[in-house]
Design a protein around this motif. Structure first.
Motif, PDB file in Angstrom:
ATOM      1  N   PRO A   1      85.658 -46.890 -23.972  1.00 37.51           N
ATOM      2  CA  PRO A   1      84.779 -47.670 -24.741  1.00 37.51           C
ATOM      3  C   PRO A   1      83.670 -47.822 -23.705  1.00 37.51           C
ATOM      4  N   GLN A   2      84.148 -47.971 -22.260  1.00 42.53           N
ATOM      5  CA  GLN A   2      82.117 -48.099 -21.626  1.00 42.53           C
ATOM      6  C   GLN A   2      82.046 -47.302 -21.228  1.00 42.53           C
ATOM      7  N   LEU A   3      83.023 -46.301 -20.913  1.00 42.94           N
ATOM      8  CA  LEU A   3      82.372 -45.149 -20.685  1.00 42.94           C
ATOM      9  C   LEU A   3      81.222 -44.142 -21.456  1.00 42.94           C
ATOM     10  N   ASN A   4      81.754 -44.918 -22.519  1.00 43.49           N
ATOM     11  CA  ASN A   4      81.401 -43.527 -23.557  1.00 43.49           C
ATOM     12  C   ASN A   4      80.278 -44.205 -24.141  1.00 43.49           C
ATOM     13  N   GLU A   5      79.471 -45.566 -23.398  1.00 42.23           N
ATOM     14  CA  GLU A   5      78.492 -46.641 -24.498  1.00 42.23           C
ATOM     15  C   GLU A   5      77.567 -45.723 -23.591  1.00 42.23           C
ATOM     16  N   ARG A   6      76.057 -45.369 -24.538  1.00 45.17           N
ATOM     17  CA  ARG A   6      74.998 -44.915 -24.092  1.00 45.17           C
ATOM     18  C   ARG A   6      74.173 -46.044 -23.451  1.00 45.17           C
ATOM     19  N   ASP A   7      74.007 -45.530 -22.212  1.00 45.30           N
ATOM     20  CA  ASP A   7      72.864 -47.449 -21.895  1.00 45.30           C
ATOM     21  C   ASP A   7      71.041 -46.760 -22.506  1.00 45.30           C
ATOM     22  N   VAL A   8      70.815 -47.750 -22.787  1.00 44.22           N
ATOM     23  CA  VAL A   8      69.355 -47.264 -24.070  1.00 44.22           C
ATOM     24  C   VAL A   8      68.898 -47.557 -23.014  1.00 44.22           C
ATOM     25  N   THR A   9      68.989 -48.508 -22.110  1.00 46.99           N
ATOM     26  CA  THR A   9      67.427 -49.056 -21.453  1.00 46.99           C
ATOM     27  C   THR A   9      67.135 -48.114 -20.832  1.00 46.99           C
ATOM     28  N   SER A  10      67.964 -47.137 -19.924  1.00 45.77           N
ATOM     29  CA  SER A  10      67.248 -45.864 -19.195  1.00 45.77           C
ATOM     30  C   SER A  10      66.489 -44.897 -19.581  1.00 45.77           C
ATOM     31  N   SER A  11      65.809 -44.699 -20.356  1.00 44.81           N
ATOM     32  CA  SER A  11      65.406 -43.383 -21.075  1.00 44.81           C
ATOM     33  C   SER A  11      64.601 -44.067 -21.594  1.00 44.81           C
ATOM     34  N   LEU A  12      63.112 -43.691 -22.202  1.00 41.45           N
ATOM     35  CA  LEU A  12      62.664 -43.253 -23.180  1.00 41.45           C
ATOM     36  C   LEU A  12      61.797 -41.725 -23.644  1.00 41.45           C
ATOM     37  N   LEU A  13      61.937 -42.100 -24.914  1.00 46.33           N
ATOM     38  CA  LEU A  13      60.803 -40.779 -25.457  1.00 46.33           C
ATOM     39  C   LEU A  13      59.597 -40.927 -25.734  1.00 46.33           C
ATOM     40  N   VAL A  14      58.812 -40.327 -25.216  1.00 46.57           N
ATOM     41  CA  VAL A  14      57.491 -41.146 -25.955  1.00 46.57           C
ATOM     42  C   VAL A  14      56.847 -39.682 -27.079  1.00 46.57           C
ATOM     43  N   ASN A  15      56.519 -40.328 -28.314  1.00 48.43           N
ATOM     44  CA  ASN A  15      56.561 -39.578 -29.489  1.00 48.43           C
ATOM     45  C   ASN A  15      54.987 -39.482 -29.581  1.00 48.43           C
ATOM     46  N   GLY A  16      54.125 -39.445 -28.657  1.00 48.55           N
ATOM     47  CA  GLY A  16      52.608 -39.745 -29.496  1.00 48.55           C
ATOM     48  C   GLY A  16      51.495 -38.313 -29.292  1.00 48.55           C
ATOM     49  N   GLY A  17      52.209 -37.449 -28.770  1.00 48.89           N
ATOM     50  CA  GLY A  17      51.304 -36.378 -28.061  1.00 48.89           C
ATOM     51  C   GLY A  17      51.129 -36.488 -26.956  1.00 48.89           C
ATOM     52  N   SER A  18      51.050 -35.431 -26.616  1.00 45.41           N
ATOM     53  CA  SER A  18      50.474 -35.578 -25.020  1.00 45.41           C
ATOM     54  C   SER A  18      49.567 -35.748 -24.354  1.00 45.41           C
ATOM     55  N   GLN A  19      48.235 -36.477 -25.294  1.00 50.06           N
ATOM     56  CA  GLN A  19      47.305 -37.328 -24.094  1.00 50.06           C
ATOM     57  C   GLN A  19      48.047 -38.644 -23.985  1.00 50.06           C
ATOM     58  N   ILE A  20      48.837 -39.351 -25.072  1.00 51.40           N
ATOM     59  CA  ILE A  20      49.121 -40.158 -24.445  1.00 51.40           C
ATOM     60  C   ILE A  20      50.328 -40.439 -23.368  1.00 51.40           C
ATOM     61  N   ARG A  21      50.883 -39.432 -24.068  1.00 48.81           N
ATOM     62  CA  ARG A  21      52.289 -39.024 -23.014  1.00 48.81           C
ATOM     63  C   ARG A  21      51.405 -38.858 -21.390  1.00 48.81           C
ATOM     64  N   ASP A  22      50.390 -37.539 -21.622  1.00 48.26           N
ATOM     65  CA  ASP A  22      49.532 -37.717 -19.754  1.00 48.26           C
ATOM     66  C   ASP A  22      49.265 -38.892 -19.675  1.00 48.26           C
ATOM     67  N   LEU A  23      48.391 -39.886 -20.262  1.00 52.84           N
ATOM     68  CA  LEU A  23      47.658 -41.277 -19.524  1.00 52.84           C
ATOM     69  C   LEU A  23      48.964 -41.862 -19.337  1.00 52.84           C
ATOM     70  N   LEU A  24      50.191 -42.176 -19.917  1.00 47.30           N
ATOM     71  CA  LEU A  24      51.128 -43.101 -19.581  1.00 47.30           C
ATOM     72  C   LEU A  24      52.098 -42.898 -17.975  1.00 47.30           C
ATOM     73  N   THR A  25      52.126 -41.457 -18.118  1.00 46.38           N
ATOM     74  CA  THR A  25      52.770 -40.785 -16.880  1.00 46.38           C
ATOM     75  C   THR A  25      51.753 -40.774 -15.822  1.00 46.38           C
ATOM     76  N   ARG A  26      50.188 -40.735 -16.145  1.00 48.70           N
ATOM     77  CA  ARG A  26      49.420 -40.781 -14.760  1.00 48.70           C
ATOM     78  C   ARG A  26      49.185 -43.155 -14.107  1.00 48.70           C
ATOM     79  N   LEU A  27      49.434 -43.104 -15.269  1.00 52.61           N
ATOM     80  CA  LEU A  27      49.415 -44.921 -15.681  1.00 52.61           C
ATOM     81  C   LEU A  27      50.371 -45.550 -14.565  1.00 52.61           C
TER      82      LEU A  27
END
Length: 201
Positions: A22-48
């Motif tokens: 079960p430990q190997l099948n658990e997904r690490d929820v803190t490892s990735s972040l999906l940003v669904n705010g449009g390309s402008q917000i994504r680009d701004l966060l990426t630049r920052l």
């Protein structure tokens, strides 16, 4: 086993063990972040995130969790934002790092793993509260190892701040090694999950 089998019985058993762990099948929820705010917000966060320290803060009851955002490149050379291990703070008259009070004090060890006179009662990502079990005065600073039960030991560097009313000694942690800092934050996060399970559902 048949002569033309692709895997040996040991290899099959290993794969089955991996699938049912079960430990190997658990997904690490803190490892990735999906940003669904449009390309402008994504680009701004990426630049920052590429040029500045960017954090995401969450408030829950009387605690704050501050997640650093890191820019990482995947195997296809695409850039993504990834959440780092959070720093946990307590609200109150003064915001301070969340302190883990240990059930039993843990002796700080030297490089050879031998326990010394300084015993950890509480630890946070910024400091430790120590008991001095020797007759001599506590050191102005230390560079020792913290070895909590069931966890890989962590290098700690502390500078004396004050003595408490309880006769314990508060030290500010001044970690030089980013990996050691991250391991300490991982340990504190793991213990926070055990102490406050409803915050980590």
């Amino acid at each position: 086993m048949q002569r033309d089998a692709l895997l040996t019985q040991d290899e099959l058993d290993f794969i089955r063990t991996m699938q049912h762990n079960p430990q190997l099948n658990e997904r690490d929820v803190t490892s990735s972040l999906l940003v669904n705010g449009g390309s402008q917000i994504r680009d701004l966060l990426t630049r920052l995130a590429a040029n500045e320290q960017v954090t995401l803060q969450a408030n829950f009851e009387n605690q704050q969790m501050t997640f650093p955002l890191h820019l990482v490149e995947d195997e296809f050379h695409a850039m993504h934002l990834r959440l780092g291990v959070p720093s946990i703070y307590e609200d109150g008259p003064k915001i301070r790092p969340w302190r883990l009070a240990l059930d039993e004090p843990v002796a700080l060890e030297n490089i050879k793993g031998q326990p010394g006179p300084l015993w950890v009662h509480e630890v946070s990502c910024k400091g430790v509260l120590l008991e001095n079990r020797s007759r001599s005065k506590p050191p102005r600073q230390f560079a020792l190892w913290f070895s909590p039960s069931g966890y890989e030991r962590i290098s700690l560097r502390g500078i004396f701040e004050r003595e408490t009313d309880r006769g314990l000694f508060a030290y500010h942690l001044s970690q030089n090694d980013q990996d050691e800092t991250e391991r300490l934050r991982q340990y504190i996060l793991q213990q926070h999950r055990l102490t406050h399970p409803t915050m980590h559902l």
